[in-house]
Design a protein around this motif. Structure first.
Motif, mmCIF file in Angstrom:
data_model
loop_
_atom_site.group_PDB
_atom_site.id
_atom_site.type_symbol
_atom_site.label_atom_id
_atom_site.label_comp_id
_atom_site.label_asym_id
_atom_site.label_seq_id
_atom_site.Cartn_x
_atom_site.Cartn_y
_atom_site.Cartn_z
ATOM 1 N N ASP A 1 0.853 -1.183 0.000
ATOM 2 C CA ASP A 1 0.000 0.000 0.000
ATOM 3 C C ASP A 1 0.892 1.237 0.000
ATOM 4 O OD1 ASP A 1 -2.276 1.533 -0.020
ATOM 5 O OD2 ASP A 1 -3.066 0.792 1.885
ATOM 6 N N TYR A 2 0.287 2.387 -0.276
ATOM 7 C CA TYR A 2 1.030 3.629 -0.477
ATOM 8 C C TYR A 2 0.173 4.759 0.068
ATOM 9 C CZ TYR A 2 3.865 6.969 -3.225
ATOM 10 O OH TYR A 2 4.695 7.982 -3.633
ATOM 11 N N LEU A 3 0.732 5.560 0.991
ATOM 12 C CA LEU A 3 -0.039 6.659 1.579
ATOM 13 C C LEU A 3 0.762 7.947 1.510
ATOM 14 C CD1 LEU A 3 -2.705 7.293 3.021
ATOM 15 C CD2 LEU A 3 -1.578 6.767 5.194
ATOM 16 N N GLY A 4 0.193 8.966 0.870
ATOM 17 C CA GLY A 4 0.886 10.240 0.704
ATOM 18 C C GLY A 4 0.749 11.144 1.912
ATOM 19 N N LYS A 5 1.776 11.928 2.167
ATOM 20 C CA LYS A 5 1.750 12.915 3.256
ATOM 21 C C LYS A 5 1.198 14.241 2.726
ATOM 22 C CE LYS A 5 6.124 11.096 5.066
ATOM 23 N NZ LYS A 5 7.533 11.462 5.344
ATOM 24 N N PRO A 6 0.506 15.009 3.561
ATOM 25 C CA PRO A 6 0.045 14.649 4.901
ATOM 26 C C PRO A 6 -1.118 13.679 4.834
ATOM 27 C CG PRO A 6 -0.833 16.780 4.309
ATOM 28 C CD PRO A 6 0.083 16.378 3.178
ATOM 29 N N PHE A 7 -1.310 12.917 5.889
ATOM 30 C CA PHE A 7 -2.395 11.945 5.913
ATOM 31 C C PHE A 7 -3.096 12.014 7.259
ATOM 32 C CE2 PHE A 7 1.605 9.897 7.060
ATOM 33 C CZ PHE A 7 1.318 9.429 8.339
ATOM 34 N N ALA A 8 -4.336 11.549 7.286
ATOM 35 C CA ALA A 8 -5.082 11.447 8.542
ATOM 36 C C ALA A 8 -4.677 10.150 9.225
ATOM 37 C CB ALA A 8 -6.580 11.464 8.274
ATOM 38 N N ILE A 9 -4.385 10.209 10.515
ATOM 39 C CA ILE A 9 -3.921 9.020 11.227
ATOM 40 C C ILE A 9 -4.964 7.920 11.197
ATOM 41 C CG2 ILE A 9 -4.753 9.748 13.497
ATOM 42 C CD1 ILE A 9 -1.432 7.899 12.741
ATOM 43 N N GLU A 10 -6.256 8.288 11.180
ATOM 44 C CA GLU A 10 -7.300 7.274 11.136
ATOM 45 C C GLU A 10 -7.243 6.482 9.837
ATOM 46 O OE1 GLU A 10 -9.209 6.267 13.488
ATOM 47 O OE2 GLU A 10 -8.603 7.772 14.932
ATOM 48 N N GLU A 11 -6.871 7.142 8.740
ATOM 49 C CA GLU A 11 -6.747 6.419 7.478
ATOM 50 C C GLU A 11 -5.578 5.438 7.533
ATOM 51 O OE1 GLU A 11 -6.261 7.066 2.641
ATOM 52 O OE2 GLU A 11 -6.262 8.819 3.966
ATOM 53 N N LEU A 12 -4.452 5.877 8.113
ATOM 54 C CA LEU A 12 -3.315 4.972 8.251
ATOM 55 C C LEU A 12 -3.688 3.768 9.116
ATOM 56 C CD1 LEU A 12 -0.348 4.171 7.928
ATOM 57 C CD2 LEU A 12 0.185 5.681 9.855
ATOM 58 N N LEU A 13 -4.358 4.008 10.240
ATOM 59 C CA LEU A 13 -4.759 2.908 11.115
ATOM 60 C C LEU A 13 -5.689 1.935 10.395
ATOM 61 C CD1 LEU A 13 -5.393 4.889 14.434
ATOM 62 C CD2 LEU A 13 -3.457 3.395 13.920
ATOM 63 N N ALA A 14 -6.591 2.477 9.579
ATOM 64 C CA ALA A 14 -7.513 1.618 8.838
ATOM 65 C C ALA A 14 -6.757 0.753 7.836
ATOM 66 C CB ALA A 14 -8.559 2.468 8.120
ATOM 67 N N ARG A 15 -5.779 1.338 7.150
ATOM 68 C CA ARG A 15 -5.006 0.568 6.170
ATOM 69 C C ARG A 15 -4.172 -0.511 6.851
ATOM 70 N NH1 ARG A 15 -3.544 3.922 0.929
ATOM 71 N NH2 ARG A 15 -5.248 5.424 0.901
ATOM 72 N N ILE A 16 -3.639 -0.192 8.019
ATOM 73 C CA ILE A 16 -2.885 -1.193 8.783
ATOM 74 C C ILE A 16 -3.797 -2.359 9.171
ATOM 75 C CG2 ILE A 16 -1.759 -1.628 11.008
ATOM 76 C CD1 ILE A 16 -0.524 1.191 10.765
ATOM 77 N N ARG A 17 -4.995 -2.035 9.657
ATOM 78 C CA ARG A 17 -5.928 -3.096 10.047
ATOM 79 C C ARG A 17 -6.257 -4.001 8.878
ATOM 80 N NH1 ARG A 17 -8.444 1.172 13.095
ATOM 81 N NH2 ARG A 17 -10.003 1.458 11.467
ATOM 82 N N VAL A 18 -6.476 -3.402 7.710
ATOM 83 C CA VAL A 18 -6.819 -4.199 6.528
ATOM 84 C C VAL A 18 -5.689 -5.159 6.177
ATOM 85 C CG1 VAL A 18 -7.181 -4.083 4.032
ATOM 86 C CG2 VAL A 18 -8.445 -2.544 5.532
ATOM 87 N N LEU A 19 -4.449 -4.652 6.140
ATOM 88 C CA LEU A 19 -3.316 -5.502 5.782
ATOM 89 C C LEU A 19 -3.082 -6.604 6.810
ATOM 90 C CD1 LEU A 19 -0.695 -2.997 4.315
ATOM 91 C CD2 LEU A 19 -2.022 -4.734 3.091
ATOM 92 N N LEU A 20 -3.219 -6.280 8.088
ATOM 93 C CA LEU A 20 -3.010 -7.297 9.125
ATOM 94 C C LEU A 20 -4.091 -8.368 9.079
ATOM 95 C CD1 LEU A 20 -1.755 -5.213 12.185
ATOM 96 C CD2 LEU A 20 -0.422 -6.521 10.530
ATOM 97 N N ARG A 21 -5.320 -7.960 8.766
ATOM 98 C CA ARG A 21 -6.387 -8.963 8.621
ATOM 99 C C ARG A 21 -6.082 -9.891 7.446
ATOM 100 N NH1 ARG A 21 -10.193 -4.842 10.076
ATOM 101 N NH2 ARG A 21 -10.565 -4.345 7.901
#
Length: 230
Positions: free
Chosen positions: A99-119
């Motif tokens: 996955d790829y996330l551009g700065k600046p980003f909302a921390i909630e979006e990063l947390l959501a992407r982490i959850r998806v990948l870990l699942r």
């Protein structure tokens, strides 16, 4: 069950500390490397549940770390970068990033992407899939929101805002706290954007049902208050 281990490789120390604090608050075990060589050594010598890699790093780039790690490990990788051009995103994905996330980003979006990948990789924590407050429910896996069983359509930003309220129900949240969590650590703009989006949210989850979950705390911010706390 042991907490998932996440390695952050980021040379902007303020950003690295901010992300690390948020991840620890969510229950993850976190380590930080602030240059590419240290990041590569840590990534290869230890076992991680997920890597967060900045692209522009001293000594060794995030892309090179990604390539070398991917040659021997199948760990999920998210690239973090200020470079938004399509060739840069393609280069990150071609190097093996998930996955790829551009700065600046909302921390909630990063947390959501982490959850998806870990699942997807089977490393997810025993965490809540559904959040609720009285008759309002939010499914984090399907992004469904319902009140009294009736589906409610929310934008991505509205969903993130409501998720923050539900994770902090019966706690007063200041506008600055909401801005930092939902809009990003380095958001530049008027804090009234929070008021605007709270109004949008109320028109969808409160007004149609004749009740008010989200309440204003004058001079401070907002609170999502459940019936047993009124």
């Amino acid at each position: 069950m042991d907490a998932p281990r996440i390695l952050i490789v980021e040379d902007e120390e303020h950003l690295a500390e901010f992300i690390a604090l948020e991840l620890k608050h969510e229950g993850y075990a976190v380590e930080v490397a602030t240059d590419g060589r240290d990041g590569l050594d840590k990534a290869l010598s230890e076992e991680w549940s997920l890597l967060l890699l900045d692209i522009m790093l001293p000594e060794i780039s995030g892309l090179e770390i990604c390539r070398r790690v991917r040659a021997s490990k199948d760990v999920p990788i998210i690239m973090l970068t200020a470079r938004h051009a399509v060739p840069d995103r393609v280069a990150g994905l071609d190097a093996g990033a998930d996955d790829y996330l551009g700065k600046p980003f909302a921390i909630e979006e990063l947390l959501a992407r982490i959850r998806v990948l870990l699942r997807r990789r089977g490393h997810d924590r025993e965490e809540e899939v559904e959040l609720f407050a009285d008759d309002l429910t939010m499914n984090l896996a399907t992004h469904e929101v319902k009140r009294f069983g009736q589906a409610i359509s929310l934008t991505v930003r509205e969903f993130s805002l409501l998720e923050m309220f539900l994770r902090n129900k019966n706690r007063v949240l200041t506008r600055d706290q909401i801005l930092e969590k939902v809009w990003g650590y380095d958001f530049v703009g008027e804090t009234n954007v929070v008021d605007v989006y709270v109004r949008y949210l109320r028109h969808k989850i409160d007004v149609p049902f004749g009740t008010q979950l989200i309440q204003t705390v004058r001079g401070v911010g907002y609170i999502l208050k459940t019936a047993d706390q009124t």
